[in-house]
Motif scaffolding. Structure first.
Motif, PDB file in Angstrom:
ATOM      1  N   TYR A 169       2.092  14.549 -16.798  1.00 24.36           N
ATOM      2  CA  TYR A 169       2.898  14.478 -15.564  1.00 24.36           C
ATOM      3  C   TYR A 169       3.847  13.373 -15.576  1.00 24.36           C
ATOM      4  O   TYR A 169       3.474  12.103 -15.636  1.00 24.36           O
ATOM      5  CB  TYR A 169       1.678  14.060 -14.575  1.00 24.36           C
ATOM      6  CG  TYR A 169       0.708  15.183 -14.230  1.00 24.36           C
ATOM      7  CD1 TYR A 169       1.468  16.588 -13.934  1.00 24.36           C
ATOM      8  CD2 TYR A 169      -0.601  14.952 -14.139  1.00 24.36           C
ATOM      9  CE1 TYR A 169       0.732  17.684 -13.657  1.00 24.36           C
ATOM     10  CE2 TYR A 169      -1.440  16.224 -13.942  1.00 24.36           C
ATOM     11  CZ  TYR A 169      -0.773  17.265 -13.714  1.00 24.36           C
ATOM     12  OH  TYR A 169      -1.785  18.377 -13.436  1.00 24.36           O
ATOM     13  N   GLY A 170       5.133  13.866 -15.863  1.00 20.58           N
ATOM     14  CA  GLY A 170       6.357  12.649 -15.822  1.00 20.58           C
ATOM     15  C   GLY A 170       6.503  11.852 -14.718  1.00 20.58           C
ATOM     16  O   GLY A 170       6.794  10.755 -14.888  1.00 20.58           O
ATOM     17  N   PHE A 171       6.294  12.219 -13.674  1.00 23.40           N
ATOM     18  CA  PHE A 171       6.148  11.326 -12.120  1.00 23.40           C
ATOM     19  C   PHE A 171       5.294  10.261 -12.399  1.00 23.40           C
ATOM     20  O   PHE A 171       5.659   8.979 -12.152  1.00 23.40           O
ATOM     21  CB  PHE A 171       5.879  11.976 -10.852  1.00 23.40           C
ATOM     22  CG  PHE A 171       7.016  13.009 -10.669  1.00 23.40           C
ATOM     23  CD1 PHE A 171       8.073  13.145 -11.058  1.00 23.40           C
ATOM     24  CD2 PHE A 171       6.768  14.101  -9.648  1.00 23.40           C
ATOM     25  CE1 PHE A 171       8.997  14.016 -10.791  1.00 23.40           C
ATOM     26  CE2 PHE A 171       7.494  14.982  -9.263  1.00 23.40           C
ATOM     27  CZ  PHE A 171       8.812  15.004  -9.723  1.00 23.40           C
ATOM     28  N   LEU A 172       4.196  10.462 -12.746  1.00 18.31           N
ATOM     29  CA  LEU A 172       3.099   9.445 -13.076  1.00 18.31           C
ATOM     30  C   LEU A 172       3.688   8.521 -13.925  1.00 18.31           C
ATOM     31  O   LEU A 172       3.606   7.311 -14.078  1.00 18.31           O
ATOM     32  CB  LEU A 172       1.922   9.993 -13.356  1.00 18.31           C
ATOM     33  CG  LEU A 172       0.566   9.046 -13.685  1.00 18.31           C
ATOM     34  CD1 LEU A 172       0.455   8.243 -12.390  1.00 18.31           C
ATOM     35  CD2 LEU A 172      -0.638   9.907 -14.306  1.00 18.31           C
ATOM     36  N   ALA A 173       4.161   8.944 -15.273  1.00 18.91           N
ATOM     37  CA  ALA A 173       4.525   8.210 -16.424  1.00 18.91           C
ATOM     38  C   ALA A 173       5.693   7.174 -15.907  1.00 18.91           C
ATOM     39  O   ALA A 173       5.882   6.044 -16.515  1.00 18.91           O
ATOM     40  CB  ALA A 173       4.972   8.905 -17.522  1.00 18.91           C
ATOM     41  N   VAL A 174       6.459   7.716 -15.289  1.00 15.99           N
ATOM     42  CA  VAL A 174       7.820   6.925 -14.843  1.00 15.99           C
ATOM     43  C   VAL A 174       7.402   5.646 -14.021  1.00 15.99           C
ATOM     44  O   VAL A 174       7.619   4.470 -14.420  1.00 15.99           O
ATOM     45  CB  VAL A 174       8.661   7.617 -13.961  1.00 15.99           C
ATOM     46  CG1 VAL A 174       9.979   6.853 -13.327  1.00 15.99           C
ATOM     47  CG2 VAL A 174       9.493   8.678 -14.765  1.00 15.99           C
ATOM     48  N   PHE A 175       6.181   5.891 -13.068  1.00 17.95           N
ATOM     49  CA  PHE A 175       5.899   4.742 -12.317  1.00 17.95           C
ATOM     50  C   PHE A 175       5.346   3.776 -13.023  1.00 17.95           C
ATOM     51  O   PHE A 175       5.222   2.596 -13.001  1.00 17.95           O
ATOM     52  CB  PHE A 175       5.134   4.920 -11.216  1.00 17.95           C
ATOM     53  CG  PHE A 175       4.570   4.131 -10.075  1.00 17.95           C
ATOM     54  CD1 PHE A 175       5.496   3.638  -9.274  1.00 17.95           C
ATOM     55  CD2 PHE A 175       3.479   3.826 -10.037  1.00 17.95           C
ATOM     56  CE1 PHE A 175       4.973   2.676  -8.456  1.00 17.95           C
ATOM     57  CE2 PHE A 175       2.709   2.804  -9.338  1.00 17.95           C
ATOM     58  CZ  PHE A 175       3.808   2.118  -8.325  1.00 17.95           C
ATOM     59  N   GLY A 198       0.994  -1.369   0.064  1.00 13.53           N
ATOM     60  CA  GLY A 198      -0.022  -0.066  -0.004  1.00 13.53           C
ATOM     61  C   GLY A 198       0.637   1.192  -0.068  1.00 13.53           C
ATOM     62  O   GLY A 198       0.641   2.040  -0.752  1.00 13.53           O
ATOM     63  N   LEU A 199       1.911   1.240   0.709  1.00 12.97           N
ATOM     64  CA  LEU A 199       2.721   2.528   0.869  1.00 12.97           C
ATOM     65  C   LEU A 199       3.531   2.762  -0.252  1.00 12.97           C
ATOM     66  O   LEU A 199       3.775   3.887  -0.875  1.00 12.97           O
ATOM     67  CB  LEU A 199       3.471   2.390   2.173  1.00 12.97           C
ATOM     68  CG  LEU A 199       2.799   2.288   3.694  1.00 12.97           C
ATOM     69  CD1 LEU A 199       3.704   2.155   4.772  1.00 12.97           C
ATOM     70  CD2 LEU A 199       2.200   3.907   3.805  1.00 12.97           C
ATOM     71  N   THR A 200       4.061   1.637  -0.952  1.00 12.49           N
ATOM     72  CA  THR A 200       4.790   1.596  -1.907  1.00 12.49           C
ATOM     73  C   THR A 200       3.881   2.259  -3.335  1.00 12.49           C
ATOM     74  O   THR A 200       4.593   3.061  -3.869  1.00 12.49           O
ATOM     75  CB  THR A 200       5.593   0.541  -2.373  1.00 12.49           C
ATOM     76  OG1 THR A 200       6.391  -0.295  -1.355  1.00 12.49           O
ATOM     77  CG2 THR A 200       6.333   0.428  -3.577  1.00 12.49           C
ATOM     78  N   SER A 201       2.947   1.636  -3.566  1.00  8.30           N
ATOM     79  CA  SER A 201       2.081   1.908  -4.639  1.00  8.30           C
ATOM     80  C   SER A 201       1.606   3.290  -4.350  1.00  8.30           C
ATOM     81  O   SER A 201       1.254   4.247  -5.523  1.00  8.30           O
ATOM     82  CB  SER A 201       1.011   0.858  -4.728  1.00  8.30           C
ATOM     83  OG  SER A 201       0.104   0.831  -3.750  1.00  8.30           O
ATOM     84  N   GLU A 202       1.257   3.647  -3.264  1.00  3.99           N
ATOM     85  CA  GLU A 202       0.554   5.111  -3.054  1.00  3.99           C
ATOM     86  C   GLU A 202       1.831   6.152  -3.297  1.00  3.99           C
ATOM     87  O   GLU A 202       1.585   7.150  -3.917  1.00  3.99           O
ATOM     88  CB  GLU A 202       0.360   5.127  -1.384  1.00  3.99           C
ATOM     89  CG  GLU A 202      -0.177   6.352  -1.159  1.00  3.99           C
ATOM     90  CD  GLU A 202      -0.303   6.865   0.304  1.00  3.99           C
ATOM     91  OE1 GLU A 202      -0.749   8.054   0.584  1.00  3.99           O
ATOM     92  OE2 GLU A 202       0.494   6.127   1.144  1.00  3.99           O
ATOM     93  N   ALA A 203       3.120   5.714  -2.789  1.00  2.00           N
ATOM     94  CA  ALA A 203       4.070   6.836  -3.052  1.00  2.00           C
ATOM     95  C   ALA A 203       4.466   6.896  -4.702  1.00  2.00           C
ATOM     96  O   ALA A 203       4.768   7.924  -4.900  1.00  2.00           O
ATOM     97  CB  ALA A 203       5.366   6.389  -2.197  1.00  2.00           C
ATOM     98  N   GLY A 204       4.190   5.732  -5.314  1.00  2.00           N
ATOM     99  CA  GLY A 204       4.446   5.687  -6.892  1.00  2.00           C
ATOM    100  C   GLY A 204       3.738   6.638  -7.542  1.00  2.00           C
ATOM    101  O   GLY A 204       3.939   7.255  -8.452  1.00  2.00           O
ATOM    102  N   LEU A 205       2.431   6.620  -7.046  1.00  2.39           N
ATOM    103  CA  LEU A 205       1.224   7.475  -8.013  1.00  2.39           C
ATOM    104  C   LEU A 205       0.887   8.641  -7.379  1.00  2.39           C
ATOM    105  O   LEU A 205       0.813   9.744  -8.311  1.00  2.39           O
ATOM    106  CB  LEU A 205       0.080   6.415  -7.960  1.00  2.39           C
ATOM    107  CG  LEU A 205       0.216   5.344  -8.744  1.00  2.39           C
ATOM    108  CD1 LEU A 205      -1.093   4.291  -8.530  1.00  2.39           C
ATOM    109  CD2 LEU A 205       0.267   5.620 -10.087  1.00  2.39           C
ATOM    110  N   ASN A 206       1.218   8.971  -5.874  1.00  2.00           N
ATOM    111  CA  ASN A 206       0.549  10.173  -5.739  1.00  2.00           C
ATOM    112  C   ASN A 206       1.613  11.528  -5.854  1.00  2.00           C
ATOM    113  O   ASN A 206       1.164  12.527  -5.627  1.00  2.00           O
ATOM    114  CB  ASN A 206       0.273  10.285  -3.962  1.00  2.00           C
ATOM    115  CG  ASN A 206       1.220  10.049  -3.018  1.00  2.00           C
ATOM    116  OD1 ASN A 206       2.478  10.028  -3.485  1.00  2.00           O
ATOM    117  ND2 ASN A 206       1.045   9.686  -1.990  1.00  2.00           N
TER     118      ASN A 206
END
Length: 421
Positions: free
Chosen positions: A261-267, A160-168
């Motif tokens: 949003y590049g951060f979103l694209a990388v994850f 939960g914390l990893t996927s949250e951090a990856g997307l938010n």
């Protein structure tokens, strides 16, 4: 002895520590970020000449891009590490944290900032948005480890914390842009046209671009790495870890060029590559390389943050600003994080751990530096930096001390004969 000599010595020792400390500190109530913060603080207390200027107001561009690189590398590593295939049900904890916890955290933190500190709406929204995301860089102790061959072997807390951090990190951007738009608007406030533009362009279109580019780049690279007929393109057979950086910057750069949003694209790219051949050992090679680069970048950033603290970085912090950071970390995030998971997959101790470990970190520095470069806000920049830095400092100390004992207890509870709630 000059300041630059100290910098060289610290760079070498820091690289060694980044390699040694993760193992040395395992299962101890101490984290790598805490060590590098303390090291930077102590070095910058020494009476040395020519130490670098660490004022983030004067060095805003450097802060923005250094933290930007650190985040995108961490996002690639996080996406490659996740074993669970995406899905509405399988990722329900993630969707709850993104769709409920993050907007509510921003709303409540902005309200607290207006009430406690007296900031105008644009400033309150900016600080709330900058501090809302769970950080993928500093959450190593509560993050998914290296990729494995199992599709569902992560516990719900780490997943939960990893996927949250990856997307938010990417999904907090619309709120930062809203703060920029609000501070540049006329005194009459936003018009309905401006609100529509924000909802359509900054929320929907830019998020969609990030998602689509991430999927497209991930599928193309996944095909190339694992399935291409030309052996030179099947990079999985060459086991070159630095290719993860190529994927990172390709996805990020293309998305930013297309105003997504590049951060979103990388994850998303990382998750898509992982899904192309989920059990392949090449994922471990790429993940190991990104982990090493991330640790080096984290060491640099946190060493400099420690130096900034020693140089009087919190001089502009008021008790009201400090109270805001504490309210966010000790009240708003835990309560909102808990409530958002009611009826979800996480139960008992898992739900409590996910709610509490909303770690604030390097992403907050990036968003603040970015926004201050785009618009002028009706609050002293030094005060904003002091509040955000104090929040990150408290998070590093609080979560760094508690992460290992809590995760050890959770792991013991999940063992045969343990109690899971």
């Amino acid at each position: 002895m000059t300041g630059i000599d100290v910098v060289y010595a610290c760079a070498g020792l820091g690289a060694l520590c980044a390699a040694v400390l993760p193992t040395a500190l395992a299962r101890r109530p101490l984290s790598l970020p805490m060590v590098f913060l303390a090291a930077g603080f102590l070095v910058f207390l020494l009476p040395l000449d020519a130490l670098p200027d660490l004022d983030p107001v004067r060095n805003r561009v450097l802060v923005e891009h250094l933290t930007e690189v650190c985040i995108v590398v961490a996002l690639m590593g996080a996406g490659l590490a996740i074993n669970r295939p995406p899905g509405l049900r399988a990722w329900s904890t993630t969707w709850r944290l993104l769709g409920l916890a993050m907007p509510l955290t921003i709303l409540l933190t902005a309200a607290a900032a207006s009430w406690l500190v007296g900031w105008p709406p644009a400033v309150a929204l900016l600080v709330a948005a900058a501090l809302a995301p769970t950080d993928p860089v500093l959450a190593a102790e509560v993050r998914v480890g290296e990729p494995t061959d199992e599709r569902d072997d992560e516990d719900e807390v780490r997943f939960g914390l990893t996927s949250e951090a990856g997307l938010n990190d990417g999904l907090a951007f619309p709120f930062v842009l809203a703060a920029i738009a609000l501070t540049t608007a006329s005194q009459s406030g936003w018009s309905s046209e401006g609100l529509w533009h924000w909802a359509w362009s900054d929320v929907l279109v830019r998020s969609a671009v990030g998602l689509l580019v991430g999927v497209a780049v991930g599928r193309l690279l996944g095909w190339m790495f694992f399935q291409a007929r030309w052996k030179a393109l099947r990079l999985a057979e060459h086991r070159e870890g630095f290719v993860a950086l190529a994927a990172t910057f390709t996805a990020y750069g293309l998305t930013e060029l297309l105003h997504g949003y590049g951060f979103l694209a990388v994850f998303v790219t990382a998750c898509t590559i992982r899904g192309a051949e989920r059990a392949h050992r090449y994922h471990r090679v790429m993940h190991a390389f990104t982990d090493q680069v991330e640790r080096l970048l984290t060491a640099i950033v946190l060493f400099l943050v420690g130096g900034y603290l020693a140089s009087g970085g919190l001089a502009a912090l008021t008790w009201r600003g400090a109270a805001l950071a504490l309210v966010l970390l000790l009240l708003i995030r835990p309560v909102v994080g808990w409530v958002s998971q009611l009826g979800g997959r996480a139960v008992g101790r898992e739900r409590a751990a996910i709610a509490v470990f909303g770690i604030r970190g390097i992403g907050s520095f990036f968003y603040l530096a970015y926004a201050l470069g785009e618009a002028h806000f009706a609050a002293p920049a030094k005060e904003l930096w002091a509040v955000v830095t104090f929040a990150v400092l408290v998070s590093v100390l609080l979560h760094g001390v508690t992460a290992t004992p809590v995760t050890v207890r959770l792991d013991e509870a999940q063992e045969p004969g343990g109690v899971s709630s």
